[in-house]
Motif scaffolding. Structure first.
Motif, PDB file in Angstrom:
ATOM      1  N   ASN A 193      16.451   0.180  38.885  1.00  0.00           N
ATOM      2  CA  ASN A 193      16.734  -0.862  39.877  1.00  0.00           C
ATOM      3  C   ASN A 193      16.663  -0.235  41.268  1.00  0.00           C
ATOM      4  OD1 ASN A 193      17.463  -3.179  38.071  1.00  0.00           O
ATOM      5  ND2 ASN A 193      18.983  -1.709  37.358  1.00  0.00           N
ATOM      6  N   ALA A 194      15.418   0.022  41.696  1.00  0.00           N
ATOM      7  CA  ALA A 194      15.187   0.871  42.869  1.00  0.00           C
ATOM      8  C   ALA A 194      15.785   0.279  44.141  1.00  0.00           C
ATOM      9  CB  ALA A 194      13.688   1.101  43.047  1.00  0.00           C
ATOM     10  N   ARG A 195      15.562  -0.996  44.379  1.00  0.00           N
ATOM     11  CA  ARG A 195      16.029  -1.591  45.626  1.00  0.00           C
ATOM     12  C   ARG A 195      17.552  -1.485  45.749  1.00  0.00           C
ATOM     13  NH1 ARG A 195      13.465  -5.090  48.993  1.00  0.00           N
ATOM     14  NH2 ARG A 195      11.841  -5.454  47.441  1.00  0.00           N
ATOM     15  N   GLY A 218      17.966   6.302  52.185  1.00  0.00           N
ATOM     16  CA  GLY A 218      17.814   5.049  51.460  1.00  0.00           C
ATOM     17  C   GLY A 218      17.359   3.907  52.350  1.00  0.00           C
ATOM     18  N   PRO A 219      18.045   3.669  53.484  1.00  0.00           N
ATOM     19  CA  PRO A 219      17.623   2.577  54.376  1.00  0.00           C
ATOM     20  C   PRO A 219      16.192   2.740  54.887  1.00  0.00           C
ATOM     21  CG  PRO A 219      19.864   3.252  54.909  1.00  0.00           C
ATOM     22  CD  PRO A 219      19.340   4.246  53.904  1.00  0.00           C
ATOM     23  N   ALA A 220      15.785   3.989  55.202  1.00  0.00           N
ATOM     24  CA  ALA A 220      14.424   4.204  55.709  1.00  0.00           C
ATOM     25  C   ALA A 220      13.374   3.890  54.650  1.00  0.00           C
ATOM     26  CB  ALA A 220      14.266   5.645  56.190  1.00  0.00           C
ATOM     27  N   LEU A 221      13.639   4.265  53.403  1.00  0.00           N
ATOM     28  CA  LEU A 221      12.689   3.948  52.335  1.00  0.00           C
ATOM     29  C   LEU A 221      12.614   2.442  52.102  1.00  0.00           C
ATOM     30  CD1 LEU A 221      13.454   6.792  49.763  1.00  0.00           C
ATOM     31  CD2 LEU A 221      11.413   6.559  51.192  1.00  0.00           C
ATOM     32  N   LEU A 222      13.757   1.765  52.178  1.00  0.00           N
ATOM     33  CA  LEU A 222      13.754   0.308  52.013  1.00  0.00           C
ATOM     34  C   LEU A 222      12.970  -0.383  53.124  1.00  0.00           C
ATOM     35  CD1 LEU A 222      17.460  -0.297  50.928  1.00  0.00           C
ATOM     36  CD2 LEU A 222      15.438  -0.786  49.549  1.00  0.00           C
ATOM     37  N   ALA A 223      12.953   0.235  54.300  1.00  0.00           N
ATOM     38  CA  ALA A 223      12.262  -0.369  55.439  1.00  0.00           C
ATOM     39  C   ALA A 223      10.793   0.037  55.538  1.00  0.00           C
ATOM     40  CB  ALA A 223      12.980   0.021  56.736  1.00  0.00           C
ATOM     41  N   ASP A 224      10.374   1.007  54.733  1.00  0.00           N
ATOM     42  CA  ASP A 224       8.994   1.497  54.790  1.00  0.00           C
ATOM     43  C   ASP A 224       8.065   0.481  54.123  1.00  0.00           C
ATOM     44  OD1 ASP A 224       6.527   2.828  53.944  1.00  0.00           O
ATOM     45  OD2 ASP A 224       7.498   4.697  54.545  1.00  0.00           O
ATOM     46  N   PRO A 225       7.129  -0.096  54.868  1.00  0.00           N
ATOM     47  CA  PRO A 225       6.258  -1.139  54.300  1.00  0.00           C
ATOM     48  C   PRO A 225       5.465  -0.662  53.079  1.00  0.00           C
ATOM     49  CG  PRO A 225       6.044  -1.061  56.690  1.00  0.00           C
ATOM     50  CD  PRO A 225       6.840   0.136  56.295  1.00  0.00           C
ATOM     51  N   GLU A 226       4.997   0.589  53.104  1.00  0.00           N
ATOM     52  CA  GLU A 226       4.201   1.102  51.989  1.00  0.00           C
ATOM     53  C   GLU A 226       5.066   1.279  50.743  1.00  0.00           C
ATOM     54  OE1 GLU A 226       0.681   2.148  50.091  1.00  0.00           O
ATOM     55  OE2 GLU A 226       1.050   1.210  52.061  1.00  0.00           O
ATOM     56  N   VAL A 227       6.271   1.797  50.928  1.00  0.00           N
ATOM     57  CA  VAL A 227       7.181   1.951  49.790  1.00  0.00           C
ATOM     58  C   VAL A 227       7.533   0.581  49.222  1.00  0.00           C
ATOM     59  CG1 VAL A 227       9.490   2.714  49.091  1.00  0.00           C
ATOM     60  CG2 VAL A 227       8.109   4.155  50.596  1.00  0.00           C
ATOM     61  N   ARG A 228       7.834  -0.360  50.093  1.00  0.00           N
ATOM     62  CA  ARG A 228       8.188  -1.706  49.635  1.00  0.00           C
ATOM     63  C   ARG A 228       7.027  -2.361  48.896  1.00  0.00           C
ATOM     64  NH1 ARG A 228      10.809  -4.777  54.683  1.00  0.00           N
ATOM     65  NH2 ARG A 228      10.701  -6.471  53.167  1.00  0.00           N
ATOM     66  N   ARG A 229       5.838  -2.223  49.421  1.00  0.00           N
ATOM     67  CA  ARG A 229       4.665  -2.863  48.801  1.00  0.00           C
ATOM     68  C   ARG A 229       4.344  -2.233  47.455  1.00  0.00           C
ATOM     69  NH1 ARG A 229      -0.563  -2.002  48.099  1.00  0.00           N
ATOM     70  NH2 ARG A 229      -0.501   0.002  49.167  1.00  0.00           N
ATOM     71  N   PHE A 231       6.282   0.043  45.502  1.00  0.00           N
ATOM     72  CA  PHE A 231       7.310   0.372  44.513  1.00  0.00           C
ATOM     73  C   PHE A 231       8.437  -0.669  44.406  1.00  0.00           C
ATOM     74  CE2 PHE A 231       5.579   4.406  46.080  1.00  0.00           C
ATOM     75  CZ  PHE A 231       5.023   4.886  44.907  1.00  0.00           C
ATOM     76  N   LEU A 232       8.587  -1.502  45.427  1.00  0.00           N
ATOM     77  CA  LEU A 232       9.729  -2.414  45.429  1.00  0.00           C
ATOM     78  C   LEU A 232       9.335  -3.879  45.330  1.00  0.00           C
ATOM     79  CD1 LEU A 232      11.854  -0.666  48.239  1.00  0.00           C
ATOM     80  CD2 LEU A 232      11.932  -0.289  45.767  1.00  0.00           C
ATOM     81  N   GLY A 233       8.100  -4.133  45.047  1.00  0.00           N
ATOM     82  CA  GLY A 233       7.669  -5.521  44.861  1.00  0.00           C
ATOM     83  C   GLY A 233       7.519  -6.323  46.151  1.00  0.00           C
ATOM     84  N   GLY A 234       7.237  -5.626  47.258  1.00  0.00           N
ATOM     85  CA  GLY A 234       6.994  -6.336  48.534  1.00  0.00           C
ATOM     86  C   GLY A 234       8.209  -6.450  49.401  1.00  0.00           C
TER      87      GLY A 234
END
Length: 234
Positions: A193-195, A218-229, A231-234
């Protein structure tokens, strides 16, 4: 030097390397989360840190001491606690007997530690005479974490602690993990449950094919567009 420093770990099973120069560090009292796609080597990295996987190269230090060559049992003696994803309780033993097993190597009075576990997980006090195998999935995870805490670890490692539990139970487990870190215990956690995990992480590691793809807060990875697209489902 970081409290835990697992540097440039390369190794795997048989002749096949799963980890390729993977590096993980955790400071005192930090929550570090490892995320990534299935087959990325997340659990393998945890096993390497705990000494369950021999390294072809790289090193592991804990609190300034090189522990690369130590067995898992010796690493527990140095302050590591490990909670595997499955088969992590003794199902035919009571909750309290499970906790007592966690203190098997201790020679001091561990009743205070059991009391601390019950304060952290009040439901376990209520069910302390019940066999662990009769508990819900979330309650069994609390027993497993509690048993690891009975060793008085400096570093607590959790492999998929919220696997198979409801969202409500997941949130409660994450809250308790935060409580543990606030006592000064470092946390290294693998989580699908990455997010949700990155929301509580001081530092996050995204692994891909056994190597570090992204490392940040953690917050920076959540805000990274490439990581979100990716690994986190957008």
């Amino acid at each position: 030097m970081s409290f835990l420093s697992a540097s440039q770990m390369t190794g795997g099973y048989g002749k096949a390397d799963i980890l390729h120069g993977c590096t993980l560090t955790v400071e005192k009292g930090q929550i570090a989360v490892i995320v990534g796609p299935n087959g990325a080597g997340k659990s393998t990295a945890m096993k390497a840190v705990f000494g369950m996987l021999p390294l072809r190269s790289g090193s592991v230090t804990l609190d300034g001491d090189d522990i690369t060559s130590l067995t898992p049992q010796d690493r527990v003696g140095r302050g590591m606690g490990f909670v595997p994803q499955v088969n992590n309780v003794f199902p035919t033993m009571s909750v309290e007997e499970n906790l007592e097993m966690g203190a098997f190597t201790r020679r001091d009075d561990f009743r205070d530690t059991i009391e601390q576990v019950y304060e952290l997980f009040p439901i376990l006090r209520e069910k302390r005479r019940q066999n662990a195998g009769e508990l819900s999935g979330g309650q069994r995870q609390q027993v497993a974490v509690g048993r690891a805490l009975m060793t008085k670890p400096k570093l607590l490692m959790l492999d998929e602690p919220t696997a198979g539990v409801s969202p409500i139970v997941m949130d409660e487990l994450f809250d308790r993990i935060i409580d543990v870190a606030r006592t000064g215990i470092s946390i290294l956690m693998v989580e699908q449950n990455a997010r949700q995990a990155l929301e509580i992480a001081d530092v996050g590691y995204v692994l891909v094919q056994g190597a570090n793809a992204y490392t940040d807060t953690g917050p920076a990875l959540l805000a990274d567009p490439e990581v979100r697209r990716t690994f986190l489902g957008g």
